[in-house]
Design a protein around this motif. Structure first.
Motif, PDB file in Angstrom:
ATOM      1  N   ARG A   1       0.837  -1.202   0.000  1.00 48.95           N
ATOM      2  CA  ARG A   1       0.000   0.000   0.000  1.00 48.95           C
ATOM      3  C   ARG A   1       0.876   1.258   0.000  1.00 48.95           C
ATOM      4  NH1 ARG A   1      -2.444   3.409   3.806  1.00 48.95           N
ATOM      5  NH2 ARG A   1      -4.458   4.278   3.078  1.00 48.95           N
ATOM      6  N   ALA A   2       1.981   1.229   0.720  1.00 49.73           N
ATOM      7  CA  ALA A   2       2.908   2.364   0.697  1.00 49.73           C
ATOM      8  C   ALA A   2       3.482   2.570  -0.701  1.00 49.73           C
ATOM      9  CB  ALA A   2       4.031   2.136   1.720  1.00 49.73           C
ATOM     10  N   GLU A   3       3.745   1.477  -1.423  1.00 45.00           N
ATOM     11  CA  GLU A   3       4.277   1.576  -2.794  1.00 45.00           C
ATOM     12  C   GLU A   3       3.224   2.168  -3.735  1.00 45.00           C
ATOM     13  OE1 GLU A   3       6.792   1.284  -6.059  1.00 45.00           O
ATOM     14  OE2 GLU A   3       7.152   1.263  -3.898  1.00 45.00           O
TER      15      GLU A   3
ATOM     16  N   ALA B   1       1.036   6.818  -6.872  1.00 44.74           N
ATOM     17  CA  ALA B   1      -0.030   7.812  -7.053  1.00 44.74           C
ATOM     18  C   ALA B   1       0.541   9.224  -7.030  1.00 44.74           C
ATOM     19  CB  ALA B   1      -1.095   7.640  -5.974  1.00 44.74           C
ATOM     20  N   ARG B   2       1.535   9.467  -6.186  1.00 42.94           N
ATOM     21  CA  ARG B   2       2.170  10.787  -6.160  1.00 42.94           C
ATOM     22  C   ARG B   2       2.903  11.071  -7.472  1.00 42.94           C
ATOM     23  NH1 ARG B   2       4.185   9.904   0.035  1.00 42.94           N
ATOM     24  NH2 ARG B   2       2.339  10.797   1.071  1.00 42.94           N
ATOM     25  N   GLU B   3       3.545  10.040  -8.003  1.00 42.29           N
ATOM     26  CA  GLU B   3       4.190  10.232  -9.320  1.00 42.29           C
ATOM     27  C   GLU B   3       3.150  10.529 -10.400  1.00 42.29           C
ATOM     28  OE1 GLU B   3       6.395   6.702 -10.050  1.00 42.29           O
ATOM     29  OE2 GLU B   3       8.023   7.207  -8.656  1.00 42.29           O
ATOM     30  N   GLU B   4       1.968   9.898 -10.293  1.00 40.03           N
ATOM     31  CA  GLU B   4       0.905  10.137 -11.283  1.00 40.03           C
ATOM     32  C   GLU B   4       0.395  11.573 -11.203  1.00 40.03           C
ATOM     33  OE1 GLU B   4      -1.711   8.703 -14.361  1.00 40.03           O
ATOM     34  OE2 GLU B   4       0.243   8.184 -13.542  1.00 40.03           O
ATOM     35  N   VAL B   5       0.339  12.128  -9.972  1.00 44.57           N
ATOM     36  CA  VAL B   5      -0.071  13.531  -9.826  1.00 44.57           C
ATOM     37  C   VAL B   5       0.873  14.445 -10.595  1.00 44.57           C
ATOM     38  CG1 VAL B   5      -0.222  15.419  -8.164  1.00 44.57           C
ATOM     39  CG2 VAL B   5      -1.292  13.219  -7.655  1.00 44.57           C
ATOM     40  N   ASN B   6       2.190  14.196 -10.459  1.00 45.58           N
ATOM     41  CA  ASN B   6       3.171  15.023 -11.174  1.00 45.58           C
ATOM     42  C   ASN B   6       3.045  14.867 -12.681  1.00 45.58           C
ATOM     43  OD1 ASN B   6       4.194  15.864  -8.701  1.00 45.58           O
ATOM     44  ND2 ASN B   6       5.706  14.225  -8.610  1.00 45.58           N
TER      45      ASN B   6
ATOM     46  N   ASP C   1      -8.622  13.051  -9.012  1.00 46.24           N
ATOM     47  CA  ASP C   1      -8.730  11.686  -8.489  1.00 46.24           C
ATOM     48  C   ASP C   1      -7.396  11.217  -7.901  1.00 46.24           C
ATOM     49  OD1 ASP C   1     -11.311  11.725  -9.339  1.00 46.24           O
ATOM     50  OD2 ASP C   1     -10.957  10.578 -11.178  1.00 46.24           O
ATOM     51  N   ALA C   2      -6.288  11.535  -8.631  1.00 42.46           N
ATOM     52  CA  ALA C   2      -4.978  11.120  -8.143  1.00 42.46           C
ATOM     53  C   ALA C   2      -4.651  11.808  -6.811  1.00 42.46           C
ATOM     54  CB  ALA C   2      -3.906  11.434  -9.184  1.00 42.46           C
ATOM     55  N   ARG C   3      -4.998  13.109  -6.726  1.00 45.39           N
ATOM     56  CA  ARG C   3      -4.745  13.815  -5.455  1.00 45.39           C
ATOM     57  C   ARG C   3      -5.604  13.247  -4.333  1.00 45.39           C
ATOM     58  NH1 ARG C   3      -4.533  19.880  -8.140  1.00 45.39           N
ATOM     59  NH2 ARG C   3      -2.293  19.872  -8.627  1.00 45.39           N
ATOM     60  N   GLU C   4      -6.844  12.833  -4.679  1.00 44.27           N
ATOM     61  CA  GLU C   4      -7.719  12.270  -3.663  1.00 44.27           C
ATOM     62  C   GLU C   4      -7.143  10.963  -3.122  1.00 44.27           C
ATOM     63  OE1 GLU C   4     -10.920  12.203  -1.142  1.00 44.27           O
ATOM     64  OE2 GLU C   4     -10.288  13.806  -2.515  1.00 44.27           O
TER      65      GLU C   4
ATOM     66  N   ILE D   1      -4.047  10.212  -2.583  1.00 47.35           N
ATOM     67  CA  ILE D   1      -2.974  10.411  -1.591  1.00 47.35           C
ATOM     68  C   ILE D   1      -3.392  11.372  -0.476  1.00 47.35           C
ATOM     69  CG2 ILE D   1      -1.215   9.989  -3.326  1.00 47.35           C
ATOM     70  CD1 ILE D   1      -0.740  12.955  -3.533  1.00 47.35           C
ATOM     71  N   LYS D   2      -4.667  11.789  -0.484  1.00 44.05           N
ATOM     72  CA  LYS D   2      -5.136  12.732   0.533  1.00 44.05           C
ATOM     73  C   LYS D   2      -5.217  12.028   1.896  1.00 44.05           C
ATOM     74  CE  LYS D   2      -9.037  15.764   1.580  1.00 44.05           C
ATOM     75  NZ  LYS D   2     -10.380  16.200   1.132  1.00 44.05           N
ATOM     76  N   ASP D   3      -4.799  12.713   2.910  1.00 43.30           N
ATOM     77  CA  ASP D   3      -4.878  12.225   4.299  1.00 43.30           C
ATOM     78  C   ASP D   3      -4.173  10.877   4.473  1.00 43.30           C
ATOM     79  OD1 ASP D   3      -6.386  14.476   4.861  1.00 43.30           O
ATOM     80  OD2 ASP D   3      -8.281  13.430   4.444  1.00 43.30           O
ATOM     81  N   VAL D   4      -3.103  10.680   3.696  1.00 41.47           N
ATOM     82  CA  VAL D   4      -2.344   9.424   3.828  1.00 41.47           C
ATOM     83  C   VAL D   4      -1.218   9.645   4.832  1.00 41.47           C
ATOM     84  CG1 VAL D   4      -0.855   7.774   2.668  1.00 41.47           C
ATOM     85  CG2 VAL D   4      -2.902   8.636   1.524  1.00 41.47           C
ATOM     86  N   SER D   5      -1.179   8.790   5.826  1.00 42.85           N
ATOM     87  CA  SER D   5      -0.110   8.911   6.833  1.00 42.85           C
ATOM     88  C   SER D   5       1.146   8.226   6.329  1.00 42.85           C
ATOM     89  CB  SER D   5      -0.554   8.265   8.159  1.00 42.85           C
ATOM     90  OG  SER D   5      -0.788   6.890   7.968  1.00 42.85           O
ATOM     91  N   ASP D   6       2.260   8.762   6.733  1.00 40.53           N
ATOM     92  CA  ASP D   6       3.548   8.198   6.330  1.00 40.53           C
ATOM     93  C   ASP D   6       4.087   7.278   7.427  1.00 40.53           C
ATOM     94  OD1 ASP D   6       3.510   9.493   3.927  1.00 40.53           O
ATOM     95  OD2 ASP D   6       4.452  11.312   4.742  1.00 40.53           O
ATOM     96  N   THR D   7       3.252   6.313   7.816  1.00 36.17           N
ATOM     97  CA  THR D   7       3.697   5.372   8.846  1.00 36.17           C
ATOM     98  C   THR D   7       4.855   4.548   8.306  1.00 36.17           C
ATOM     99  OG1 THR D   7       1.440   5.232   9.678  1.00 36.17           O
ATOM    100  CG2 THR D   7       2.982   3.484  10.346  1.00 36.17           C
ATOM    101  N   PRO D   8       5.959   4.540   8.989  1.00 34.79           N
ATOM    102  CA  PRO D   8       7.124   3.807   8.445  1.00 34.79           C
ATOM    103  C   PRO D   8       6.856   2.301   8.423  1.00 34.79           C
ATOM    104  CG  PRO D   8       7.567   4.528  10.682  1.00 34.79           C
ATOM    105  CD  PRO D   8       6.273   5.167  10.288  1.00 34.79           C
TER     106      PRO D   8
END
Length: 878
Positions: A361-363, A368-373, A546-549, A551-558
């Protein structure tokens, strides 16, 4: 350098798989598979091994990673100067590079040293063949479509160095700036009569040429319709002749008689076959009775023997059953212990799978962040092209000069010129130079010496003391009409100029050119907009939202790295699989022991039954000999009866007709009769269809229309030839100047021209290439007496010339001692059927001493290329 094998492990769509192409030959190697098979993946993998560092993490390397993640491994086996080397690179995870001498099996370079070895031996260090010999999918020119200026300069320098090393040190040819200015002036004069680099006709010449071409197309259609009419008439005559042959009474009677006779023979054969079947049944019954008598006799003898051995078999079965019951208990105890161990191992595996889901899920969030760019970049470009198109359309709306307005003004200019010449022709000018004192008079006024006097029809010049001269001019009665028409034409021309908001025809032409340029720019921008946003800019906006949605409110839990979790999970699953295997083996052992115990128990019961049955069948011991004698006598009587039945059957079979032949003859006769009926129906329908088509063409009068169009086309063609003669002098002058300039360039480009010339002749007998001196790329194609700029050629022709040029440069590399393979990824996609066969010939010509590797999805189109087609081996990674 030659490629010999390629191996991919965990690359793109081949995630978790190992794919290999082995035994790549010297000439043409063809990898022809359907879309989505992964051909471009092979191309990109070869590129990555040769031109990307193993430490690279750029976009091109990231694109090689499969969806499931993990490291990428690519192996390439090459042959250099007769020796073979295995090159291997690992990207993204456990990064590394190595070069192995396969003959000795030793690694000769690793990591940085391996990268230096690759650059030194394959040619990447001095420009390399990328973009020059290796063609990516969709590339038409000699340079990648998205190449930056620095990349284009580097590739041009590589080509320039290659030409200099082959042809010697020759200064760069410019062709002479003075010559360029002369050619420019000549071209400007020529543009007044023709347009474009192809010298396309303009004005009346263009009208005549276009009209002739239109009539030529119409004539071609009419000729085809006339040919179709003639073919239909011939086919109808042949159809009617065949119908008459089928309907002849003799032929119909012969078919019916043949069918009746075949049916009669088949019925007789079937009746005799029934008699044979009855006799065969009686024989079978007698043989069955004989067999039963012998069986009863033999069974009694066997029962006596069976009774003697059944008792000893019963004792053996009882002993074996006891041993197998002990083995079953031991197997059940071992199975219970393995079940407990497996439960503990599965619990640990479930925990690792949950951790792997968190890592995956982290991957996905990272992607998704790359898709936003990426979508944001597309959206910016799409809006820029939309703005460009809007600006061009606005300028077009503000520009009143259309193609029709330009044509109307050019016609008005020609009309005023024609009327002025008519006005000049309707008058005469007189010059007077006096030598004495006498003076001439016109309308009572003295004519001054040296003046040019315009004389109208009926003008009278007095010569004092001698005579009066009266001037009568031809067509003088129309003078006032011509002047009126001229005034009207000038007024109409002025009105047209006013509508166009300009003062001269030259300005109109300039504004028409500007309008055309704006239209072309608008179309290009709209085309780019459709390419970037096929569903519209709003769809891109929605996709970005949609792509921004996502990654919205996604925590960066290690989380632990996916590779580490996958490694631990793989070890746990291996342990699970091992325990399951051992448990299955234990379960199989229990089942086997259970089955053996059941078998031995059943065998014990069977042994008891066997002894009981044997004693029952054998009977009392004192009566066994009498029973044996009676059964032997009954078997002899049954044998004699069966022998008599066999003799009767043999007599019937000797007189039997051939039933198979009779059936085959009947089948033939029925098929011939039915085929004749179906053929007649088909011919009748075809005759009706042909008659309808013939009537339609006859009513249209295509032959009369063809003759009329042919005559009109000849007239217009003659007119076009007269206009063409007007520009011939300027064309000859321009060609002579260009020939002089081209002579200076030939010395520099002769090496590549020498290699390219025989390849071009395969496509065009008289073709040649003009080169761009600065970029060392094809600038124009000369054929049929015309020169066409490279960018104005069709996509197919550009692609063909670019590939032939690469073949020529490959030959130049070979001259310099660098044997580099040519790799084509889905090339020749724009070539028609005729040109693609000729390109196949060119590729095979070069492949006589050059390695060529072709990737394509067009399986039917590339069937005629030939070459080797290696097997592609695919297997799961252990």
């Amino acid at each position: 350098m030659k490629l010999r094998a390629l191996t991919l492990e965990n690359v793109r769509k081949f995630g978790g798989k190992l794919v290999a192409i082995d035994s790549i030959g010297d000439g043409i190697t063809m990898i022809c598979e359907a879309n989505e098979f992964g051909k471009s993946t092979f191309f990109d993998a070869i590129y990555a091994v040769v031109f990307e560092k193993h430490t690279a993490t750029g976009k091109s390397i990231q694109s090689l990673r499969p969806r499931a993640g993990g490291g990428v491994r690519i192996g390439l086996e090459v042959e250099i100067d007769g020796a073979r080397y295995a090159i291997e690179k690992r990207f993204l995870a456990q990064k590394g590079a190595s070069v192995t001498d396969t003959s000795r099996g030793t690694v000769i370079a690793r990591d940085g040293e391996a990268e230096d070895w690759i650059a030194r031996h394959i040619g990447a260090s001095d420009g390399g063949p990328t973009g020059l010999l290796w063609v990516r999918q969709g590339v038409l020119g000699l340079e990648p479509a998205n190449a930056k200026p620095a990349e284009k300069d580097r590739l041009a320098e590589a080509r320039r160095d290659l030409l200099s090393s082959v042809a010697g040190e020759i200064e760069q040819v410019t062709g002479g700036r003075t010559m360029d200015r002369i050619l420019k002036r000549c071209q400007e004069d020529l543009d007044a009569l023709a347009t474009g680099s192809r010298l396309s006709p303009r004005g009346a010449w263009k009208d005549a040429v276009d009209a002739a071409k239109a009539l030529e197309a119409e004539l071609e259609v009419l000729e085809r319709q006339c040919a179709e009419l003639s073919d239909a008439l011939n086919e109808r005559r042949a159809t009617e002749a065949e119908l008459r042959r089928l309907d002849e009474p003799e032929a119909k009677a012969l078919r019916e008689t043949d069918l009746a006779e075949a049916r009669e023979v088949a019925r007789a054969a079937e009746s005799h076959a029934q008699k044979i079947a009855s006799a065969q049944g009686e024989l079978d019954l007698a043989l069955m009775q004989h067999s039963e008598a012998e069986r009863a006799r033999d069974a009694f003898i066997e029962a006596v023997s069976e009774a003697q051995t059944a008792s000893s078999a019963l004792e053996d079965a009882d002993r074996l059953n006891s041993e197998r019951l002990r083995s079953l208990k031991q197997a059940r105890d071992a199975e219970s212990a393995l079940k407990c161990a497996l439960e503990e191992a599965e619990k640990a595996t479930r925990a690792l799978r949950e951790e792997q889901r968190r890592a995956e899920r982290a991957e996905r969030i990272r992607r998704a962040r790359e898709e936003v760019n990426r979508i944001g970049d597309l959206l910016r470009q799409a809006r820029e092209h939309a703005a460009t198109a809007s600006e061009c359309r606005a300028r077009m709306a503000a520009n009143p000069v259309t193609e029709q307005a330009l044509a109307d003004l050019e016609d008005a200019e020609k009309e005023t010129a024609r009327l002025r010449s008519r006005v000049a022709a309707s008058s005469v000018r007189m010059h007077v130079d006096y030598v004495g004192d006498t003076r001439l008079c016109l309308a009572g006024a003295q004519i001054a010496g040296g003046d040019a006097i315009a004389l109208k029809d009926g003008a009278e010049v007095e010569v004092p003391g001698i005579a009066t001269l009266r001037f009568e001019l031809p067509d003088a009665t129309e003078d006032h009409d011509i002047e009126t028409l001229l005034a009207e034409a000038l007024a109409a021309q002025a009105e047209l100029l006013a509508r166009c908001e300009v003062g001269t025809l030259a300005e109109v032409r300039e504004r028409a050119r500007q309008r055309q340029a704006d239209e072309n720019a608008a179309k290009l921008a709209e085309q780019m907009l459709r390419s970037l946003a096929p569903s519209g800019v709003e769809a891109l906006d929605q996709a970005l939202a949609d792509a921004r949605e996502t990654i919205k409110d996604v925590s960066d839990t290690p989380v632990r790295p996916a590779e580490q979790v996958a490694s631990d999970l793989e070890a746990a699953e291996t342990r699970d699989a091992e325990l399951r295997g051992r448990l299955r083996a234990a379960a199989e052992a229990v089942a086997d022991a259970r089955e053996k115990a059941a078998t031995s128990d059943a065998a014990l019961a069977a042994a008891r039954d066997r002894r009981k049955r044997a004693e029952a069948h054998a009977g009392a011991a004192d009566a066994r000999e009498a029973r044996r004698s009676a059964l032997s006598d009954a078997a002899q009587v049954a044998a004699a009866e069966a022998e008599g039945k066999a003799r009767a059957l043999a007599l019937l079979k000797a007189d039997a007709p051939d039933a198979a032949t009779a059936a085959a003859n009947l089948k033939r006769a029925e098929a011939a009769f039915e085929n004749a009926r179906k053929r007649r129906e088909h011919l009748a329908e075809r005759r009706a269809d042909l008659s309808a088509r013939i009537d339609t063409r006859a009513q249209e009068g295509v032959e009369e229309r063809r003759d009329e169009v042919a005559e009109r086309m000849r007239s217009l063609a003659a007119r076009a030839e007269r206009y063409a003669a007007e520009v011939a002098a300027l064309v000859r002058l321009r060609d002579a100047l260009e020939m002089a300039r081209d002579g200076a360039r030939e010395a520099y480009f002769e090496p590549v021209q020498e290699e390219l010339r025989p390849l071009l002749r395969i496509l065009h007998d008289d073709a040649g290439i003009d080169w761009e001196t600065d970029s060392i790329t094809p600038g124009a194609l000369r054929r049929g007496g015309e020169t066409e700029a490279f960018e104005t050629l069709s996509g197919g022709t550009q692609e063909q010339i670019a590939i032939l040029t690469r073949l020529a440069f490959a030959r130049l590399f070979a001259r310099r001692g660098q044997h580099l393979p040519i790799i084509l990824d889905d090339a020749l996609v724009y070539s028609d059927d005729d040109r693609i066969v000729k390109m196949f010939t060119a590729l095979n010509r070069v492949a006589l001493d050059q390695q060529i590797i072709v990737f394509s999805c067009r399986q039917l189109a590339f069937a005629g290329l030939g070459g080797d087609r290696p097997n592609i081996r695919m297997e799961d990674v252990a």
